[in-house]
Write an enzyme that holds these catalytic residues in place. Structure first.
Site, PDB file in Angstrom:
ATOM      1  N   ASN A  88       7.169  -1.351  -5.363  1.00 44.52           N
ATOM      2  CA  ASN A  88       8.595  -0.853  -5.206  1.00 44.52           C
ATOM      3  C   ASN A  88       8.848   0.324  -6.401  1.00 44.52           C
ATOM      4  O   ASN A  88       7.757   0.841  -6.810  1.00 44.52           O
ATOM      5  CB  ASN A  88       9.819  -1.951  -5.585  1.00 44.52           C
ATOM      6  CG  ASN A  88       9.632  -2.354  -7.053  1.00 44.52           C
ATOM      7  OD1 ASN A  88       9.087  -1.972  -8.033  1.00 44.52           O
ATOM      8  ND2 ASN A  88      10.337  -3.537  -7.192  1.00 44.52           N
ATOM      9  N   ASP A 111       8.279 -11.001   3.257  1.00 44.23           N
ATOM     10  CA  ASP A 111       8.761 -10.854   1.786  1.00 44.23           C
ATOM     11  C   ASP A 111       9.611  -9.443   2.019  1.00 44.23           C
ATOM     12  O   ASP A 111      10.491  -9.363   1.128  1.00 44.23           O
ATOM     13  CB  ASP A 111       7.380 -10.505   0.890  1.00 44.23           C
ATOM     14  CG  ASP A 111       7.692 -10.200  -0.262  1.00 44.23           C
ATOM     15  OD1 ASP A 111       8.519 -11.179  -1.059  1.00 44.23           O
ATOM     16  OD2 ASP A 111       7.486  -8.974  -0.912  1.00 44.23           O
TER      17      ASP A 111
END
Length: 348
Positions: A34, A223
């Site tokens: 991320n 996810d």
């Protein structure tokens, strides 16, 4: 950078429980993580499934007869013990620990290595179940070669795990009729405010030799959606803390349109539980109709800029159904908390 290596010993007809291993290592790149450098939980789940799929498929093809590919049927609860970061090397190792007549249990361990300091830490321990399908007839399940156990107790423990997961898989089918409906102008911190969906057309690169989606590809999509739900709710950096059992109810074929939907079910002071559904819609064989393929619960935590847990905004419940799901989530939360505490006490 990708290094693959394998250590396998094969004994005809019967196999030692610890004789077959699969190991691989890969450095974590920016596209695995991320915006703050935490590797996505879905990336790790995909690596875990790849290792499990390789070792179980190799094992099931050590006998004469039909060639087969092992398909993922279930992933037991998986905790993310430590975060993994860009630049670290993920070491994934897998071994077969139990076989029934038509299924294989694989246990996988993931370690993260800081190649600058040499420090290593265990990030994940996972248990997966696979079923081998014939390449000649995709509806035919192949019998699994038996393995040799070091003791009767070890085999009995494996049988208990097999029976337990089989029962839980049947129980989850009761929820397969539920759907997630869109909400117009939802209020902040409600279920409708953060719920999210993703549409994906299944292509050849997503699939096994059978033309069905890899379990790891599906888990990565799940996810991603669950992460969006969590981030929308708390507006901070989030990471996957755990995944309850993932049940693969039906296979997803190449050419299907996959809809992955997630909604918040429960929040504690520092965690969020998100329920995720995967529905498949066959475009070419439209007469089959849309069906529920996979279900699971993901748990996330919110982090500050230093990577420390933050408090999570309470979930606002608007109807009786949401209250019911919240109470069910609370039960799972308390049960898992008690299990972690018991495990910690055993290790002391």
């Amino acid at each position: 950078m990708l290094h693959l290596f394998m250590k396998v010993k094969s004994i005809p007809q019967r196999f030692n429980c610890y004789a077959s291993y699969w190991k691989h290592s890969r450095i974590m790149r920016p596209d695995d993580a991320n915006i703050v450098g935490n590797v996505h939980g879905g990336t790790i789940l995909k690596m875990i499934e790849e290792a499990g799929g390789i070792i179980s498929t190799r094992h099931c093809n050590t006998q004469s007869g039909d060639r087969c590919v092992a398909a993922l049927a279930r992933v037991e609860r998986t905790d993310f013990l430590h975060p993994m970061f860009i630049g670290e090397v993920a070491h994934v190792s897998a071994e077969i620990t139990y076989t029934s007549k038509h299924s294989v249990e694989v246990q996988v361990i993931v370690l993260a290595e800081n190649i600058l300091t040499g420090a290593k830490k265990v990030t994940n321990k996972a248990t997966l179940w696979y079923v081998p399908f014939s390449l000649q007839n995709v509806d035919k399940i192949i019998e699994v070669p038996v393995i040799e156990y070091s003791s009767v107790e070890q085999e009995e423990e494996g049988k208990k795990r097999y029976d337990a997961q089989k029962m839980e898989r049947l129980e989850t089918k009761e929820r397969n009729g539920e759907i997630i409906n869109p909400v117009v102008s939802p209020e902040a911190y409600t279920v409708g405010f953060s719920q999210s969906s993703l549409i994906h057309l299944v292509g050849p690169s997503d699939c096994t030799l059978h033309g069905f989606v890899h379990g790891g590809v599906t888990m990565k999509l799940m996810d991603e959606v669950a992460g969006i739900v969590a981030a929308r709710h708390c507006k901070t950096n989030i990471v996957t803390a755990s995944v309850d059992a993932i049940n693969f109810h039906r296979k997803i074929k190449k050419g299907c349109v996959v809809s992955v939907s997630g909604r918040m079910t429960f929040t504690s002071n520092k965690s969020m539980e998100i329920e995720v559904f995967v529905d498949a819609d066959p475009l070419v064989e439209a007469a089959r109709g849309k069906y529920r393929a996979v279900t699971a619960f993901f748990t996330y935590i919110s982090l500050d800029k230093e990577g420390k847990p933050l408090s999570v905004p309470p979930l606002k419940l608007e109807n009786e159904e949401e209250k019911k799901r919240f109470e069910e989530g609370k039960v799972r939360y308390l049960q898992n908390k008690a299990k972690r505490q018991a495990e910690k006490e055993r290790q002391q």
